[in-house]
Design a protein around this motif. Structure first.
Motif, PDB file in Angstrom:
ATOM      1  N   ASN A   4      34.293 -15.998 -16.114  1.00  0.00           N
ATOM      2  CA  ASN A   4      35.541 -15.610 -16.769  1.00  0.00           C
ATOM      3  C   ASN A   4      35.520 -16.074 -18.214  1.00  0.00           C
ATOM      4  OD1 ASN A   4      37.415 -14.503 -14.525  1.00  0.00           O
ATOM      5  ND2 ASN A   4      36.628 -16.395 -13.643  1.00  0.00           N
ATOM      6  N   THR A   6      37.679 -15.517 -22.221  1.00  0.00           N
ATOM      7  CA  THR A   6      38.901 -15.044 -22.864  1.00  0.00           C
ATOM      8  C   THR A   6      38.633 -14.738 -24.328  1.00  0.00           C
ATOM      9  OG1 THR A   6      39.608 -17.302 -23.411  1.00  0.00           O
ATOM     10  CG2 THR A   6      40.391 -16.373 -21.315  1.00  0.00           C
ATOM     11  N   GLU A  74      39.884  -5.516 -21.750  1.00  0.00           N
ATOM     12  CA  GLU A  74      39.971  -6.454 -20.630  1.00  0.00           C
ATOM     13  C   GLU A  74      39.380  -5.831 -19.375  1.00  0.00           C
ATOM     14  OE1 GLU A  74      43.350  -9.072 -20.202  1.00  0.00           O
ATOM     15  OE2 GLU A  74      43.607  -8.398 -18.134  1.00  0.00           O
ATOM     16  N   TYR A  92      34.254 -11.539 -16.191  1.00  0.00           N
ATOM     17  CA  TYR A  92      35.546 -10.893 -16.444  1.00  0.00           C
ATOM     18  C   TYR A  92      36.061 -11.345 -17.799  1.00  0.00           C
ATOM     19  CZ  TYR A  92      40.254  -9.061 -15.707  1.00  0.00           C
ATOM     20  OH  TYR A  92      41.419  -8.349 -15.824  1.00  0.00           O
ATOM     21  N   LYS A  94      39.171 -11.594 -20.198  1.00  0.00           N
ATOM     22  CA  LYS A  94      40.626 -11.568 -20.285  1.00  0.00           C
ATOM     23  C   LYS A  94      41.019 -11.526 -21.751  1.00  0.00           C
ATOM     24  CE  LYS A  94      44.881 -13.924 -18.879  1.00  0.00           C
ATOM     25  NZ  LYS A  94      45.452 -12.676 -18.359  1.00  0.00           N
ATOM     26  N   ASP A 124      50.049 -17.778 -26.285  1.00  0.00           N
ATOM     27  CA  ASP A 124      48.712 -17.185 -26.420  1.00  0.00           C
ATOM     28  C   ASP A 124      48.309 -16.965 -27.871  1.00  0.00           C
ATOM     29  OD1 ASP A 124      48.463 -17.115 -23.647  1.00  0.00           O
ATOM     30  OD2 ASP A 124      49.301 -15.105 -23.497  1.00  0.00           O
TER      31      ASP A 124
END
Length: 249
Positions: A4, A6, A74, A92, A94, A124
């Motif tokens: 994962n 970001t 995403e 993944y 994000k 964020d």
């Protein structure tokens, strides 16, 4: 490889795949949502110029770089190695998009003569804003000694989640209107403030914007962050900026 990762909207993302003893095999990156081949080896196989294959000789790392990340980016990405059978590793991505809200929006109700406490929360963020401005009916809130409205304070706690408090003592009818929280480099957010005279109407009692304990502190009461700052103690709860102006006796 990380399963994962970001990235923030408008920023750059790098998805990395480490492959040992690759020999004469190739490494490809596949986009999960449409199974599109994005890169093979060092070559890019998509017309979207935001995608780029990166590999340095002598290293075991194969990177998919995505420039100016967008919300549609995403999802799942797959690093494939051309063995028989094919080996694949998934990651993944994000995508984080900065957003803000004023607690209690779209409408906040405050009793006349009580303290107004508007709290703007920014989520964020790739980095904290340089400043946060407050506007009342499209006019910037003034906290200088030349202001006709004293008792205005602004507190900012900076971080990945940044919080700005607008405090106004002894609410009067002219304080009603639209308040806007405008951080530098990010979108603004607004709330409608209503000043109540006398008892609260039954319809408003059933639908409170935020708890009355947060909206209606007693005269002179300040949030914990401001109490800590004004007490002179060393723990300031991360308050980065504190500006205030109380009326002269």
């Amino acid at each position: 490889m990380k399963t994962n990762q970001t990235a923030h909207v408008g920023r750059q993302a790098e998805l990395r795949c480490r492959v040992h003893s690759i020999g004469n095999r190739t490494v490809s990156w596949i986009r999960g949502r449409d199974l599109r081949i994005l890169t093979v080896g060092r070559y890019t196989y998509t017309s979207d110029l935001r995608y780029e294959a990166i590999h340095q000789d002598g290293t075991n790392q194969w990177t998919l770089r995505i420039k100016s990340v967008q919300p549609r980016d995403e999802g799942n990405y797959q690093c494939q190695i051309s063995t028989k059978p094919i080996k694949a590793f998934n990651t993944y991505l994000k995508v984080l998009e900065p957003r803000g809200e004023i607690l209690g929006s779209p409408d906040v109700y405050v009793q006349r003569h009580s303290m107004i406490n508007l709290t703007c929360v920014l989520y964020d963020l790739p980095e904290p804003p340089a400043y946060v401005l407050w506007y009342h009916n499209n006019e910037v809130m003034s906290i200088s000694y030349s202001s006709s409205r004293g008792g205005v304070s602004i507190i900012v706690e900076k971080g990945p989640t940044t919080i700005s408090y607008l405090l106004i003592t002894s609410a009067v009818a002219s304080d009603a209107g639209v308040y806007t929280c405008a951080p530098s480099n990010y979108n603004a957010t607004s709330v409608n403030l209503h000043i109540l005279e006398g008892e609260e109407p039954a319809a408003m009692q059933k639908k409170k914007s935020i708890p009355s304990t947060q909206l209606q502190p007693s005269q002179g009461e300040l949030p914990a962050a401001m109490q800590t700052e004004t007490s002179g103690t060393s723990t300031s709860l991360g308050v980065a900026n504190l500006l205030y102006f109380w009326p002269s006796p």
